[in-house]
Scaffold this motif. Sequence first.
Motif, PDB file in Angstrom:
ATOM      1  N   SER A 202      20.216  63.048  19.174  1.00 44.28           N
ATOM      2  CA  SER A 202      21.630  63.349  18.995  1.00 44.28           C
ATOM      3  C   SER A 202      22.377  63.165  20.324  1.00 44.28           C
ATOM      4  O   SER A 202      22.380  62.072  20.868  1.00 44.28           O
ATOM      5  N   LEU A 203      22.995  64.215  20.850  1.00 41.54           N
ATOM      6  CA  LEU A 203      23.721  64.064  22.111  1.00 41.54           C
ATOM      7  C   LEU A 203      22.789  63.677  23.252  1.00 41.54           C
ATOM      8  O   LEU A 203      23.168  62.921  24.155  1.00 41.54           O
ATOM      9  N   GLY A 204      21.553  64.155  23.200  1.00 40.22           N
ATOM     10  CA  GLY A 204      20.555  63.764  24.199  1.00 40.22           C
ATOM     11  C   GLY A 204      20.214  62.285  24.107  1.00 40.22           C
ATOM     12  O   GLY A 204      19.916  61.637  25.110  1.00 40.22           O
ATOM     13  N   ALA A 205      20.271  61.730  22.894  1.00 40.47           N
ATOM     14  CA  ALA A 205      20.018  60.300  22.713  1.00 40.47           C
ATOM     15  C   ALA A 205      21.145  59.474  23.317  1.00 40.47           C
ATOM     16  O   ALA A 205      20.905  58.431  23.937  1.00 40.47           O
ATOM     17  N   GLY A 206      22.377  59.952  23.174  1.00 42.29           N
ATOM     18  CA  GLY A 206      23.510  59.267  23.794  1.00 42.29           C
ATOM     19  C   GLY A 206      23.411  59.315  25.308  1.00 42.29           C
ATOM     20  O   GLY A 206      23.632  58.307  25.996  1.00 42.29           O
ATOM     21  N   THR A 207      23.043  60.478  25.836  1.00 40.02           N
ATOM     22  CA  THR A 207      22.855  60.620  27.278  1.00 40.02           C
ATOM     23  C   THR A 207      21.712  59.737  27.757  1.00 40.02           C
ATOM     24  O   THR A 207      21.801  59.083  28.798  1.00 40.02           O
ATOM     25  N   SER A 208      20.637  59.678  26.986  1.00 37.70           N
ATOM     26  CA  SER A 208      19.482  58.843  27.325  1.00 37.70           C
ATOM     27  C   SER A 208      19.875  57.369  27.420  1.00 37.70           C
ATOM     28  O   SER A 208      19.469  56.667  28.352  1.00 37.70           O
ATOM     29  N   ALA A 209      20.676  56.896  26.464  1.00 32.88           N
ATOM     30  CA  ALA A 209      21.117  55.497  26.479  1.00 32.88           C
ATOM     31  C   ALA A 209      21.965  55.211  27.715  1.00 32.88           C
ATOM     32  O   ALA A 209      21.773  54.189  28.391  1.00 32.88           O
ATOM     33  N   LEU A 210      22.893  56.107  28.023  1.00 28.32           N
ATOM     34  CA  LEU A 210      23.746  55.906  29.200  1.00 28.32           C
ATOM     35  C   LEU A 210      22.945  56.006  30.497  1.00 28.32           C
ATOM     36  O   LEU A 210      23.193  55.254  31.442  1.00 28.32           O
ATOM     37  N   LEU A 211      21.968  56.906  30.538  1.00 32.12           N
ATOM     38  CA  LEU A 211      21.105  57.001  31.712  1.00 32.12           C
ATOM     39  C   LEU A 211      20.342  55.692  31.898  1.00 32.12           C
ATOM     40  O   LEU A 211      20.242  55.169  33.015  1.00 32.12           O
ATOM     41  N   CYS A 212      19.829  55.141  30.825  1.00 31.97           N
ATOM     42  CA  CYS A 212      19.104  53.872  30.892  1.00 31.97           C
ATOM     43  C   CYS A 212      20.008  52.770  31.443  1.00 31.97           C
ATOM     44  O   CYS A 212      19.602  51.989  32.308  1.00 31.97           O
ATOM     45  N   ILE A 213      21.242  52.720  30.967  1.00 24.78           N
ATOM     46  CA  ILE A 213      22.202  51.715  31.440  1.00 24.78           C
ATOM     47  C   ILE A 213      22.454  51.892  32.936  1.00 24.78           C
ATOM     48  O   ILE A 213      22.461  50.920  33.693  1.00 24.78           O
ATOM     49  N   LEU A 214      22.645  53.131  33.373  1.00 22.71           N
ATOM     50  CA  LEU A 214      22.857  53.382  34.802  1.00 22.71           C
ATOM     51  C   LEU A 214      21.630  52.989  35.634  1.00 22.71           C
ATOM     52  O   LEU A 214      21.755  52.359  36.685  1.00 22.71           O
ATOM     53  N   LEU A 215      20.457  53.360  35.159  1.00 25.97           N
ATOM     54  CA  LEU A 215      19.241  53.023  35.889  1.00 25.97           C
ATOM     55  C   LEU A 215      19.096  51.505  36.033  1.00 25.97           C
ATOM     56  O   LEU A 215      18.767  50.996  37.100  1.00 25.97           O
ATOM     57  N   ARG A 216      19.363  50.788  34.961  1.00 21.51           N
ATOM     58  CA  ARG A 216      19.257  49.327  35.001  1.00 21.51           C
ATOM     59  C   ARG A 216      20.301  48.727  35.940  1.00 21.51           C
ATOM     60  O   ARG A 216      20.054  47.699  36.573  1.00 21.51           O
ATOM     61  N   ALA A 217      21.451  49.368  36.033  1.00 24.50           N
ATOM     62  CA  ALA A 217      22.478  48.874  36.957  1.00 24.50           C
ATOM     63  C   ALA A 217      21.979  48.920  38.394  1.00 24.50           C
ATOM     64  O   ALA A 217      22.464  48.180  39.244  1.00 24.50           O
ATOM     65  N   PHE A 218      20.980  49.775  38.661  1.00 19.65           N
ATOM     66  CA  PHE A 218      20.403  49.882  39.999  1.00 19.65           C
ATOM     67  C   PHE A 218      19.025  49.221  40.078  1.00 19.65           C
ATOM     68  O   PHE A 218      18.262  49.469  41.002  1.00 19.65           O
ATOM     69  N   GLY A 219      18.721  48.370  39.091  1.00 20.94           N
ATOM     70  CA  GLY A 219      17.503  47.568  39.143  1.00 20.94           C
ATOM     71  C   GLY A 219      16.241  48.244  38.657  1.00 20.94           C
ATOM     72  O   GLY A 219      15.149  47.696  38.800  1.00 20.94           O
TER      73      GLY A 219
END
Length: 187
Positions: A89-106
């Motif tokens: 749920s909300l944790g899944a949305g946060t997880s997706a955004l965290l993944c995007i941020l992590l990938r932005a930093f390689g």
Amino acid sequence: SASDVLTDALRYCVPLADAIKRVAERTGLEPASPAEARRSKWGVLGCDTSSEKCHAGMMDAAEWLCIKWLKELQRYSDEGYEVYTTGHSLGAGTSALLCILLRAFGVQAQAVGIGPPPVCTRALAEAATPYVTSLVSAEDIVPRASVVSDDFCEIVAILLPACRCSNPPILAPATATTTVASTTFRC
């Protein structure tokens, strides 16, 4: 309360580029360059981050986690490990955004979310498809509750009368307007 539900549901969007900049400032690390992305099988994000937006509340949580763990996760990624984020749920949305941020930093990251709400623009969601997986039940309304959908605005129309605040701040700056039951809501 209904006011809390509406506040959570209609949370403002923030530019992804601003979130990446804040993480860089707080960690002292630079985002991966587009040239690095082309050389990597993982890519960085697969889209132009300057115009993409994300759910502000979940991005706040994702930024906090990214700032706290980025250096350590980059080290593991550099050693060949893959980083997986997950949530419900909300944790899944946060997880997706965290993944995007992590990938932005390689960081070599992937996310798996169960019943995530919509958390970003369509272009960013489509670009994230190779590294963000969402599992959705056929009957779950949360993953379909886009703030610009007619169904969502009908829910708002039902909940709004229960909100006891005279001027709900959640209905300020709008990106789309939908008319429901002769009342205009700016979602």
